[in-house]
Design an enzyme around this catalytic site. Structure first.
Site, PDB file in Angstrom:
ATOM      1  N   SER A  81       0.882  -1.440  -0.036  1.00  0.00           N
ATOM      2  CA  SER A  81       0.023   0.024   0.281  1.00  0.00           C
ATOM      3  C   SER A  81       0.491   1.053  -0.072  1.00  0.00           C
ATOM      4  CB  SER A  81      -0.388   0.220   1.249  1.00  0.00           C
ATOM      5  OG  SER A  81      -0.833   0.502   2.199  1.00  0.00           O
ATOM      6  N   ASP A  82       0.527   2.428  -0.226  1.00  0.00           N
ATOM      7  CA  ASP A  82       0.381   3.644   0.238  1.00  0.00           C
ATOM      8  C   ASP A  82       0.489   4.355   1.403  1.00  0.00           C
ATOM      9  OD1 ASP A  82       2.381   5.985  -0.699  1.00  0.00           O
ATOM     10  OD2 ASP A  82       1.601   6.041  -2.085  1.00  0.00           O
ATOM     11  N   TRP A  83       1.466   5.305   1.546  1.00  0.00           N
ATOM     12  CA  TRP A  83       1.573   5.270   3.201  1.00  0.00           C
ATOM     13  C   TRP A  83      -0.016   5.879   3.841  1.00  0.00           C
ATOM     14  CZ3 TRP A  83       5.240   6.894   6.352  1.00  0.00           C
ATOM     15  CH2 TRP A  83       5.335   7.701   6.812  1.00  0.00           C
ATOM     16  N   MET A  84      -1.027   5.410   4.592  1.00  0.00           N
ATOM     17  CA  MET A  84      -2.150   5.293   5.818  1.00  0.00           C
ATOM     18  C   MET A  84      -2.824   4.781   4.190  1.00  0.00           C
ATOM     19  SD  MET A  84      -1.579   8.614   7.836  1.00  0.00           S
ATOM     20  CE  MET A  84      -3.248   8.046   9.184  1.00  0.00           C
ATOM     21  N   ASP A  85      -2.719   3.665   3.178  1.00  0.00           N
ATOM     22  CA  ASP A  85      -4.071   3.888   2.186  1.00  0.00           C
ATOM     23  C   ASP A  85      -4.803   2.543   2.497  1.00  0.00           C
ATOM     24  OD1 ASP A  85      -3.325   6.575   0.797  1.00  0.00           O
ATOM     25  OD2 ASP A  85      -2.360   5.667  -0.217  1.00  0.00           O
TER      26      ASP A  85
END
Length: 770
Positions: free
Chosen positions: A311-315
């Protein structure tokens, strides 16, 4: 560090015989992975799927920051790695670059705990965004950003950048790099356009594959201590939101998604990319992190991707907090993991992720097989990187770190990227005795030469780390002597302000100084940014900078406009008053030197625009626009007309010499599914200087069942020619090069006529299936 006993035991296991396993191991690494997987508890597997940022285990007052003198908090690290079995860490501390020695110290402490204090003794995999060099390591070589590499139209520079970045990232002890960016830069408003290779799918594909080779090795040698695992970003369709603003919704028809956006990712996967990061946004109303169709059916099944999907940051949590498709964090985790996410870039509250995912499996909401699939991928990547045998790498084993050889490669990339857009009366190159005023907010600024992702996320700390390098001003002074150079900024960026904030700075004095010199070198553009902080509301250059240009022009002195920017800001209101215009993009730490060499003629410019440069904020389109976007005036009661009016077209770029195209020949004008057309063309340097030219082959589908593109780039080659020298360039194309994706999502080449164009030469061909 000694090889752990458990791993030595696993090496002897040749096959995994658990009756519950449906995955059939085929390689030695597969067999080791299955053996290891069979011994892990659910909690240990879930831990491998969790990634946290470094500050979580640091010595700060909370998880979001650490003390200026960073140290690992051993109790926090024990909780994360031993109690929760976490498998990955990313990022730097406090958003700042560290020395390679400090990185080695940090990584060794982490790996010692992971390997010696945990039951399964699985090494941590550490990742960073090293996108134009090793971003977070002091002393690393910073190359031009990807958009500038694209402007070279020379794939060797993409390979060199990735190869050096891999070497220096590994020297820092880090084996996983979140790069390259393969998003199409089809919207110049987008804040991350500079991170990709521009608007063209073919150019992006060629450059992207070269970066995979540079990062991972030409022959799948990712296990080398000089290579890293790459991570393709951001699958899929990330860079074209309707608003032009980061992480906002996009509406992309499936056939458009497949033909334009998917092509570079498919090629990079076939080249061996080890991991993929997911689009943070929303396509056609569906959050990509929640899309089973995109992540599992398309990426893993149709494309056959066997690597790690991160995933990307906090996604994952954003599915709950931002996109509102999950009523709780726990439901967001369920949706994302079931969609196909293998590792969550959490990055802070790992306890919630781990506890919730374990509960979801125990409750039957997430299948054990889905967990096993994710962990299998993660363990395989770790094994391919050789992390059991070599969990820590050290700077002393990397004598070429920060070397002159690598610096030269960066300079050469910048020199081939910088693009001459205008040169009235051949004012360039300048004599080295010319009296010059250097002015503008980008004139004496290492920060703006590099852009975001340079020593920090937003690039705001660059001047602290790049003092040994030359700004544009300093490089010009070195070339023509300080006695010939005056410097008055006129406009400066607001210190500690937002990237778009600038102010007058000795404005009137700059205009007065312009009257006393032969030429003004006016350096305009943007301050640094990336992602959401780089969103904009107006693509036009800032008013302070435009006003400075207008006032300078009133002096009657010739102005050489130097553009230093991450995306093409509109300059149509001042363009007519500029004698010469040069686009430097974001050329890196050696960009000032390369520009100065071009200004005085030591280097002949050869860059070409990798995007369509818009004239106006509301005239944003690509070179492969549709015929309806470029209509001739209609006769009759209703006057329909469509004006395709870019400031400069894709592929445009001038030289200090001239080139002539002649002798276009085709081996046949009839193409079918079983043959190729071989194409030759002669290029002659008709000027007085040695120069480089990018030879581009375009095709146009004259009529199709879906309205065709105006033209598409199919091949290119960069050549060097001495004065009066002629070279013959050879290309070949097949029916696949004429194909498009129809509304059923299928690639098809239709019977009909096509036009081939190279330079000012054109020829028609016809295609029949048989």
């Amino acid at each position: 560090m000694n090889k752990p006993l458990i791993f030595r035991m696993l090496i002897s296991i040749l096959i995994f015989t658990s009756a519950s396993c449906t995955h059939q191991p085929t390689t030695a690494i597969d067999k080791k992975v299955e053996a290891l997987l069979s011994l892990m508890t659910l909690e240990e597997k879930v831990g491998q799927m969790a990634q946290i940022t470094l500050d979580v285990i640091g010595n700060g007052i909370n998880r979001h920051e650490s003390k200026d003198s960073f140290a690992i908090d051993t109790a926090r690290m024990h909780k994360a790695l031993v109690e929760y079995h976490l498998g990955s860490i990313l990022n730097t501390t406090n958003n700042i670059a560290l020395t390679p020695e400090k990185w080695n110290e940090i990584i060794e402490l982490i790996q010692n705990v992971a390997i010696n204090n945990t039951r399964m003794k699985i090494p941590i995999i550490y990742g960073v965004d090293a996108i134009h060099g090793t971003t977070y390591t002091d002393g690393a070589i910073m190359f031009p950003q990807q958009i500038a590499l694209a402007a070279t139209f020379n794939p060797i520079h993409a390979y060199n950048m990735a190869s050096v970045a891999a070497y220096e990232t590994r020297a820092s002890g880090i084996p996983w790099n979140f790069s390259p960016v393969l998003d199409l830069g089809a919207d110049p408003r987008f804040s991350r356009q500079f991170e990709g290779f521009g608007e063209d799918p073919y150019l992006t594909t060629i450059m992207g594959v070269e970066m995979i080779k540079g990062y991972e090795g030409i022959s799948d040698s990712v296990g080398s201590s000089y290579k890293v695992a790459s991570c393709l970003k951001h699958f899929l369709g990330y860079s074209v939101p309707v608003s032009g603003k980061d992480r906002t919704p996009a509406y992309i028809p499936d056939h458009v998604l497949r033909e334009y956006h998917l092509t570079p990712f498919k090629a990079a996967i076939e080249a061996g990319a080890e991991s993929v990061m997911i689009n943070s946004g929303i396509i056609n109303g569906v959050s990509v992190h929640a899309s089973y169709d995109l992540l599992t059916k398309l990426l893993k099944e149709e494309l056959g991707f066997e690597g790690v999907v991160v995933s990307d940051w906090m996604d994952i949590i954003n599915l709950h907090t931002r996109d509102k498709i999950a009523s709780s964090n726990k439901e967001a985790i369920k949706i994302a993991i079931n969609a196909g996410i293998d590792m969550s870039m959490i990055p802070y509250e790992y306890e919630n992720f781990c506890n919730d995912l374990v509960a979801l499996v125990n409750d039957g909401e997430v299948k054990q097989s889905r967990i096993d699939d994710a962990v299998r991928r993660i363990l395989k990547m770790k094994m391919k990187l050789g992390l059991w045998e070599r969990p820590v790498t050290r700077i002393e084993d990397y004598p070429e770190f920060g070397s002159e050889k690598s610096a030269k490669a960066s300079y050469e990339a910048a020199a081939e990227a910088i693009t001459l857009l205008k040169n009235i009366r051949n004012i360039l190159p300048l004599s080295k005795s010319t009296k010059v005023l250097v002015s503008g907010p980008n004139a004496n600024n290492m920060r703006s030469l590099n852009g975001g992702w340079t020593y920090s996320w937003q690039g705001e700390k660059t001047d602290r780390f790049a003092q040994k390098h030359n700004t544009i001003l300093e490089a010009i002074e070195n070339e023509i002597g300080k006695k010939n150079v005056k410097y008055v900024p006129g406009v400066s960026y607001v210190e500690n302000g937002k990237y778009f904030e600038d102010k007058e700075d000795l404005f009137s004095q700059a205009v007065i100084a312009a009257k006393t010199v032969d030429v003004v070198v006016l350096c305009l553009g943007e301050n640094t940014y990336t992602e959401k902080p780089g969103d904009l509301n107006d693509l036009t250059m800032s008013e302070n900078q435009l006003r400075l240009a207008r006032e300078m022009a009133k002096t009657g002195k010739p102005i050489i406009l130097v553009l230093n920017q991450g995306r093409p800001r509109c300059i149509s209101s001042i363009e007519p008053a500029m004698e010469a215009i040069i686009n430097t993009y974001l050329p890196g730490n050696y960009g000032g030197d390369a520009l100065a060499d071009i200004l005085v003629g030591d280097v002949n410019p050869s860059g070409k625009l990798p995007y369509t440069y818009p004239s106006y904020p509301n005239s944003v389109t690509t070179y492969y626009h549709k015929p309806s976007e470029e209509q001739k005036r209609a006769e009759g009661a209703y006057i329909y007309e469509s004006d395709y009016n870019p400031q400069y077209e894709f592929g445009f770029g001038l030289s200090y010499t001239t080139f002539a195209y002649s002798g276009l020949k085709l081996s046949t004008h009839a193409l079918n599914a079983n043959n190729s057309i071989y194409i030759t063309v002669n290029i002659t340097n008709t000027g007085q200087r040695k120069g480089k030219e990018v030879v581009m082959l375009y095709t146009s589908d004259l009529f199709a069942s879906i309205t065709p593109d105006a033209k598409r780039l199919r091949r290119f080659e960069k050549i060097s020619l001495e004065p009066n020298e002629t070279k013959t360039v050879k290309f070949n194309i097949t029916s696949k090069d004429l194909a498009f994706v129809n509304t059923n999502g299928k690639w098809i080449t239709e019977t009909g006529d096509f036009e081939i164009s190279i330079g000012n030469l054109k020829s028609k061909i016809s295609y029949k299936h048989k």
